[in-house]
Write a protein that holds these residues in place. Structure first.
Motif, short mmCIF file in Angstrom:
data_model
loop_
_atom_site.label_atom_id
_atom_site.label_comp_id
_atom_site.label_asym_id
_atom_site.label_seq_id
_atom_site.Cartn_x
_atom_site.Cartn_y
_atom_site.Cartn_z
N LYS A 94 0.84 -1.18 0.00
CA LYS A 94 0.00 0.00 0.00
C LYS A 94 0.88 1.25 0.00
N ILE A 95 0.46 2.23 -0.77
CA ILE A 95 1.30 3.40 -1.00
C ILE A 95 1.46 4.24 0.25
N ILE A 96 0.57 4.07 1.23
CA ILE A 96 0.67 4.86 2.46
C ILE A 96 1.89 4.47 3.28
N GLN A 97 2.43 3.28 3.04
CA GLN A 97 3.60 2.83 3.78
C GLN A 97 4.87 3.58 3.40
N ILE A 98 4.81 4.40 2.39
CA ILE A 98 6.00 5.12 1.97
C ILE A 98 6.45 6.13 3.01
N PHE A 99 5.52 6.66 3.81
CA PHE A 99 5.87 7.69 4.79
C PHE A 99 6.80 7.15 5.88
N PRO A 100 6.48 6.03 6.55
CA PRO A 100 7.46 5.49 7.51
C PRO A 100 8.72 4.96 6.84
N LEU A 101 8.61 4.46 5.60
CA LEU A 101 9.79 3.92 4.92
C LEU A 101 10.78 5.01 4.56
N VAL A 102 10.30 6.19 4.19
CA VAL A 102 11.21 7.30 3.90
C VAL A 102 11.98 7.69 5.14
N PHE A 103 11.29 7.78 6.26
CA PHE A 103 11.95 8.12 7.52
C PHE A 103 12.93 7.03 7.94
N LEU A 104 12.55 5.77 7.76
CA LEU A 104 13.41 4.65 8.15
C LEU A 104 14.66 4.57 7.29
N ASN A 105 14.50 4.73 5.99
CA ASN A 105 15.66 4.62 5.09
C ASN A 105 16.60 5.81 5.19
N ALA A 106 16.11 6.92 5.72
CA ALA A 106 17.00 8.06 5.92
C ALA A 106 18.14 7.72 6.87
N PHE A 107 17.89 6.82 7.80
CA PHE A 107 18.93 6.37 8.74
C PHE A 107 19.53 5.04 8.32
N ALA A 108 18.72 4.15 7.74
CA ALA A 108 19.22 2.82 7.38
C ALA A 108 20.25 2.89 6.26
N GLU A 202 -1.83 -6.57 4.60
CA GLU A 202 -3.24 -6.95 4.45
C GLU A 202 -4.16 -6.11 5.33
N MET A 203 -3.61 -5.59 6.43
CA MET A 203 -4.43 -4.76 7.31
C MET A 203 -4.81 -3.44 6.65
N LEU A 204 -4.10 -3.05 5.58
CA LEU A 204 -4.38 -1.79 4.90
C LEU A 204 -5.23 -1.97 3.65
N ASN A 205 -5.75 -3.17 3.42
CA ASN A 205 -6.60 -3.41 2.25
C ASN A 205 -7.90 -2.64 2.36
N ASN A 206 -8.47 -2.34 1.21
CA ASN A 206 -9.74 -1.62 1.19
C ASN A 206 -10.89 -2.48 1.70
N ASP A 207 -10.80 -3.80 1.50
CA ASP A 207 -11.82 -4.72 1.95
C ASP A 207 -11.24 -5.63 3.03
N PHE A 208 -12.04 -5.92 4.03
CA PHE A 208 -11.62 -6.81 5.10
C PHE A 208 -11.63 -8.25 4.60
N THR A 209 -10.69 -9.04 5.09
CA THR A 209 -10.61 -10.44 4.68
C THR A 209 -11.76 -11.26 5.24
N ASN A 210 -12.27 -10.88 6.38
CA ASN A 210 -13.38 -11.61 7.00
C ASN A 210 -14.69 -10.86 6.83
N ALA A 211 -14.85 -10.23 5.65
CA ALA A 211 -16.06 -9.44 5.44
C ALA A 211 -17.31 -10.31 5.43
N ALA A 212 -17.16 -11.57 5.01
CA ALA A 212 -18.33 -12.45 4.97
C ALA A 212 -18.84 -12.78 6.37
N GLU A 213 -17.93 -12.71 7.36
CA GLU A 213 -18.32 -13.05 8.73
C GLU A 213 -18.95 -11.88 9.46
#
Length: 256
Positions: A94-108, A202-213
């Protein structure tokens, strides 16, 4: 092009653009260079509509920064190019993960750059490697140095080939800009994605995996589900309209 070649080429272009130059238009040119290099290096992934949209936004934001040169256009250009790179190389994340990755790679990057096996290709040294090194490089270099020294003592004009000019080059500035360009290029082309990002993706998906439940339940006992849904839609529409009115009045008070 291989990854280490792209990193070195980007570092060289960065150094040439910013040596004795201000940021300004050169940063926009560097952004356009990165955009073109992404599109060229990943031609097989450029058929997605989202990829084409990100390419267009990256080019437009680079042109906007070249024209305005303000903070807003800079962040728009940086985010567009980062989104394009991230979505091209790791399309499953998911593209939203880029924000923590930019901060992390600045030091890594400061430590990962010394792990040469991750970004430099492995080369096997054959038995004739030493022979080629001695025959093609060391022996000719020794003869050139010896004969150049001998000819220099016998001819002042010959010795002036390397002594009668000065190199107008700030070595310290070149080294610092080159290191900064290499740092940015390495972080951009060889960024690190921890395994936890793939595990939690998977927690950032638009649809829940257990939507049927999941079963809709009534919030109020005196209203059916259809009435509650329609009430929520009406409430959300009214709140958005109120927010729009507030934005208009706030901007009118600020600027007019």
């Amino acid at each position: 092009m291989k990854k280490h070649q792209i990193i070195l080429a980007s570092s060289l272009i960065f150094t040439l653009l910013f040596y004795n130059e201000s940021v300004g238009v050169n940063l926009a040119i560097f952004g356009l260079f990165l955009t073109c290099l992404i599109s060229y290096s990943f031609q097989d992934r450029s058929v997605d509509r989202l990829h084409l949209v990100l390419v267009i936004t990256s080019v437009l934001s680079c042109l906007a920064f070249a024209w305005y040169g303000d903070a807003a256009s800079f962040f728009a250009m940086a985010m567009s190019i980062l989104f394009l790179q991230f979505k091209t190389q790791d399309s499953q994340l998911k593209i939203i993960q880029i924000f923590p990755l930019v901060f992390l790679n600045a030091f890594a990057t400061l430590g990962r750059v010394f792990i040469f096996t991750q970004w430099l290709p492995e080369r096997k040294i054959h038995n004739n490697f030493t022979k080629k090194l001695v025959a093609y490089f060391i022996i000719p270099t020794i003869f050139l140095v010896v004969f150049f020294a001998a000819y220099s003592f016998g001819s002042t004009h010959f010795s002036s080939l390397l002594t009668d000019y000065t190199l107008d080059l700030d070595i310290v500035q070149v080294i610092l800009i080159g290191l900064l360009g290499f740092y940015i290029s390495f972080s951009f082309w060889n960024y690190w994605v921890p395994e936890v990002c793939y595990e939690k993706n998977e927690m950032l998906n638009n649809d829940f995996t257990n939507a049927a439940e999941i079963k809709n339940q009534q919030t109020f006992s005196f209203l059916d589900l259809d009435f509650e849904r329609k009430s929520g839609e009406i409430t959300l529409a009214l709140l958005n309209f109120m927010l729009l009115v507030f934005i208009v009045t706030y901007n009118y008070e600020q600027f007019f």
